[in-house]
Design an enzyme around this catalytic site. Structure first.
Site, PDB file in Angstrom:
ATOM      1  N   ARG A  33       0.414  -1.302  -0.263  1.00  0.00           N
ATOM      2  CA  ARG A  33      -0.114  -0.192  -0.171  1.00  0.00           C
ATOM      3  C   ARG A  33       0.728   1.078  -0.291  1.00  0.00           C
ATOM      4  O   ARG A  33       0.486   2.385   0.738  1.00  0.00           O
ATOM      5  CB  ARG A  33      -0.858  -0.248   1.377  1.00  0.00           C
ATOM      6  N   SER A  84     -10.611  -0.074   2.665  1.00  0.00           N
ATOM      7  CA  SER A  84     -10.120  -0.232   4.097  1.00  0.00           C
ATOM      8  C   SER A  84      -9.488   0.805   4.857  1.00  0.00           C
ATOM      9  O   SER A  84      -8.823   1.321   4.076  1.00  0.00           O
ATOM     10  CB  SER A  84      -8.517  -1.241   4.068  1.00  0.00           C
ATOM     11  N   GLU A 134      -5.021   3.921   6.277  1.00  0.00           N
ATOM     12  CA  GLU A 134      -4.966   3.396   4.773  1.00  0.00           C
ATOM     13  C   GLU A 134      -4.760   5.197   4.517  1.00  0.00           C
ATOM     14  O   GLU A 134      -4.588   5.069   3.120  1.00  0.00           O
ATOM     15  CB  GLU A 134      -5.542   2.315   4.349  1.00  0.00           C
TER      16      GLU A 134
HETATM   17  N1  EPU Z   1     -10.961 -10.452   9.903  1.00  0.00           N
HETATM   18  C1  EPU Z   1     -11.604 -10.415  11.202  1.00  0.00           C
HETATM   19  N2  EPU Z   1     -12.531  -9.583  10.853  1.00  0.00           N
HETATM   20  C2  EPU Z   1     -12.690  -9.068   9.764  1.00  0.00           C
HETATM   21  C3  EPU Z   1     -12.623  -9.171   8.675  1.00  0.00           C
HETATM   22  C4  EPU Z   1     -11.204  -9.287   8.362  1.00  0.00           C
HETATM   23  O1  EPU Z   1     -11.773 -11.804  12.184  1.00  0.00           O
HETATM   24  O2  EPU Z   1     -14.033  -8.194  10.550  1.00  0.00           O
HETATM   25  C5  EPU Z   1      -9.401 -11.447   9.896  1.00  0.00           C
HETATM   26  C6  EPU Z   1     -10.820 -12.838   9.072  1.00  0.00           C
HETATM   27  O3  EPU Z   1      -9.008 -13.863   9.574  1.00  0.00           O
HETATM   28  C7  EPU Z   1      -9.918 -12.883   7.748  1.00  0.00           C
HETATM   29  C8  EPU Z   1      -8.508 -11.534   7.530  1.00  0.00           C
HETATM   30  O4  EPU Z   1      -9.357 -10.937   8.311  1.00  0.00           O
HETATM   31  O5  EPU Z   1      -9.267 -13.928   7.169  1.00  0.00           O
HETATM   32  C9  EPU Z   1      -7.967 -11.261   6.358  1.00  0.00           C
HETATM   33  O6  EPU Z   1      -9.719 -10.722   5.868  1.00  0.00           O
HETATM   34  P1  EPU Z   1     -10.243 -10.314   4.481  1.00  0.00           P
HETATM   35  O7  EPU Z   1      -9.170 -11.410   3.388  1.00  0.00           O
HETATM   36  O8  EPU Z   1     -11.448  -9.581   4.357  1.00  0.00           O
HETATM   37  O9  EPU Z   1      -8.727  -9.157   4.015  1.00  0.00           O
HETATM   38  P2  EPU Z   1      -8.188  -8.036   4.801  1.00  0.00           P
HETATM   39  O10 EPU Z   1      -6.753  -8.345   4.964  1.00  0.00           O
HETATM   40  O11 EPU Z   1      -9.095  -7.719   6.021  1.00  0.00           O
HETATM   41  C10 EPU Z   1      -7.186  -7.280   2.486  1.00  0.00           C
HETATM   42  C11 EPU Z   1      -7.140  -5.849   1.970  1.00  0.00           C
HETATM   43  C12 EPU Z   1      -8.351  -5.110   1.022  1.00  0.00           C
HETATM   44  C13 EPU Z   1      -8.639  -6.371   0.219  1.00  0.00           C
HETATM   45  C14 EPU Z   1      -8.058  -7.778   0.474  1.00  0.00           C
HETATM   46  C15 EPU Z   1      -8.510  -9.224  -0.404  1.00  0.00           C
HETATM   47  C16 EPU Z   1      -5.647  -4.763   3.449  1.00  0.00           C
HETATM   48  C17 EPU Z   1      -6.185  -3.125   4.298  1.00  0.00           C
HETATM   49  N3  EPU Z   1      -6.997  -4.202   2.869  1.00  0.00           N
HETATM   50  O12 EPU Z   1      -8.228  -6.674   3.592  1.00  0.00           O
HETATM   51  O13 EPU Z   1      -7.999  -4.096   0.338  1.00  0.00           O
HETATM   52  O14 EPU Z   1      -9.719  -6.374  -0.710  1.00  0.00           O
HETATM   53  O15 EPU Z   1      -7.486  -7.808   1.774  1.00  0.00           O
HETATM   54  O16 EPU Z   1      -7.344  -9.090  -0.106  1.00  0.00           O
HETATM   55  O17 EPU Z   1      -4.650  -4.717   3.035  1.00  0.00           O
HETATM   56  C18 EPU Z   1      -8.681  -1.775   0.803  1.00  0.00           C
HETATM   57  O18 EPU Z   1      -7.333  -1.659   0.749  1.00  0.00           O
HETATM   58  O19 EPU Z   1      -9.277  -0.952   0.612  1.00  0.00           O
HETATM   59  C19 EPU Z   1      -9.190  -2.986   0.551  1.00  0.00           C
HETATM   60  C20 EPU Z   1     -11.011  -3.647   0.550  1.00  0.00           C
END
Ligand code: EPU
Length: 352
Positions: free
Chosen positions: A173, A247, A343
């Site tokens: 990012r 995010s 972010e």
């Molecule tokens: N999780 C929770 N609770 C929540 C959300 C997530 O426990 O409310 C945990 C779960 O264990 C899950 C893990 O977090 O397995 C990862 O969650 P998710 O796959 O939703 O991805 P993220 O890490 O929360 C990142 C990016 C997103 C992107 C997704 C999918 C960042 C800051 N965010 O989110 O990007 O869509 O991965 O690749 O890296 C964005 O940057 O605006 C964005 C949406």
């Protein structure tokens, strides 16, 4: 009032509401608003030192939160449009996309032409020009994987400047456009190197599950795109319906030793390896553990399906959302000794 030279193609509007130009849907005004839709306008604007002294450059407004009612700045709305094929080989195609094109429109264009590389990045809000700034990423792919060059306009030297992939210094990012070149350039176009022979990336667990659910047996970039769209739609609120900026925080990287300590208390804490000494922890999990998921505070809150997304239920101010993010940062700090980093870019007069 600015006295501008006559016969300019540039139009400066004053005291303009930016409600429809930020996906949070926050009603704030800027002193000056300029649509940049040609290089001619960019060149004319370069001559207006007073106007560009305090400037904010936006494409789709999907990563900003303004905490002022009136921002004493010039908002430059990048609307440079167009796309062209630069070069082709048997393996690859290089396409130049102007910065003001919508990101997802470009993804659709790539898929329609059967060019692979950006299908995992389907449905991300924002513009092509904003994509390299924060190196957008989702479902196992970052945009830096397929960027060949970034073209920009240097406000100081009043000339075009090109960055090759290495010069962009991409990270999680982040890029050189958030650091050394912040505010100094306007991204005008991005050259992507796309694949004619596809390398499917389904490493992100949810994609495989979604493809199974959809009954896909033969992989294609279109199928991956469809799966990503379905996942995003099920988890992430549509900013046209519920104001948000995706995010709000980055997933923090912490030391392995710190993680092992946390694991003793929180056995289910998820993590992703970064290197031998560090892991990344999902901020969404940390925020959920602090009890914030689905919580409403006045007119804003934390999304019910993804705790990393802050939402505006309609009438929230930028300050309301900022205060909410402060409370979350404080709770995560107290419970896990981890400092969350935003972010989303915060706009305020004192930082201009
Ligand atoms: N999780 C929770 N609770 C929540 C959300 C997530 O426990 O409310 C945990 C779960 O264990 C899950 C893990 O977090 O397995 C990862 O969650 P998710 O796959 O939703 O991805 P993220 O890490 O929360 C990142 C990016 C997103 C992107 C997704 C999918 C960042 C800051 N965010 O989110 O990007 O869509 O991965 O690749 O890296 C964005 O940057 O605006 C964005 C949406």
């Amino acid at each position: 009032m600015w006295t501008l030279k006559t016969k300019l193609t540039m139009i400066v509007q004053q005291n303009v509401s930016i409600k429809h130009l930020n996906t949070f849907g926050i009603d704030f005004k800027v002193d000056n608003y300029i649509v940049v839709d040609s290089m001619q306008v960019v060149k004319e604007l370069s001559e207006e030192k007073k106007l560009i002294k305090h400037k904010i450059q936006v494409g789709g407004g999907s990563n900003i939160l303004c905490i002022e009612e009136q921002l004493h700045a010039t908002l430059i709305h990048n609307q440079l449009k167009g796309k062209k094929i630069i070069k082709e080989t048997a393996e690859h195609v290089w396409v130049e996309i102007m910065a003001g094109e919508k990101w997802h429109d470009f993804v659709v264009y790539a898929i329609e032409n059967n060019w692979g590389g950006v299908e995992n990045l389907s449905l991300i809000p924002g513009t092509v020009g904003a994509a390299p700034i924060q190196n957008i990423g989702a479902y196992g792919v970052e945009v830096s994987n397929c960027i060949a060059e970034v073209h920009a306009w240097n406000w100081n030297d009043k000339e075009s400047i090109k960055f090759n992939k290495e010069e962009c210094k991409f990270g999680y990012r982040t890029s050189i456009f958030k650091e050394k070149w912040k505010q100094k350039i306007l991204i005008t176009s991005v050259v992507f190197k796309l694949d004619k022979h596809h390398h499917f990336n389904t490493t992100y667990g949810a994609i495989t599950q979604e493809l199974d659910k959809m009954g896909i047996t033969t992989l294609s970039i279109k199928a991956i795109s469809d799966a990503v769209i379905a996942i995003r739609k099920s988890k992430l609120p549509n900013p046209e319906v519920l104001g948000n900026a995706g995010s709000f925080f980055k997933n923090p990287t912490i030391k392995l030793a710190h993680f092992k300590e946390l694991q003793k208390l929180h056995t289910l804490i998820p993590s992703f390896a970064v290197d031998a000494q560090h892991v990344k922890v999902p901020a969404g999990w940390l925020i959920e553990q602090c009890g914030w998921k689905g919580k409403k505070v006045g007119a804003c809150g934390v999304h019910k399906d993804q705790a990393l997304v802050l939402v505006n239920y309609g009438k929230a101010s930028g300050r309301d959302l900022f205060n909410l993010s402060e409370a979350i940062i404080q709770d995560v700090q107290e419970k896990f000794n981890i400092e969350l980093e935003r972010e989303v870019q915060i706009l305020r007069n004192t930082l201009l």
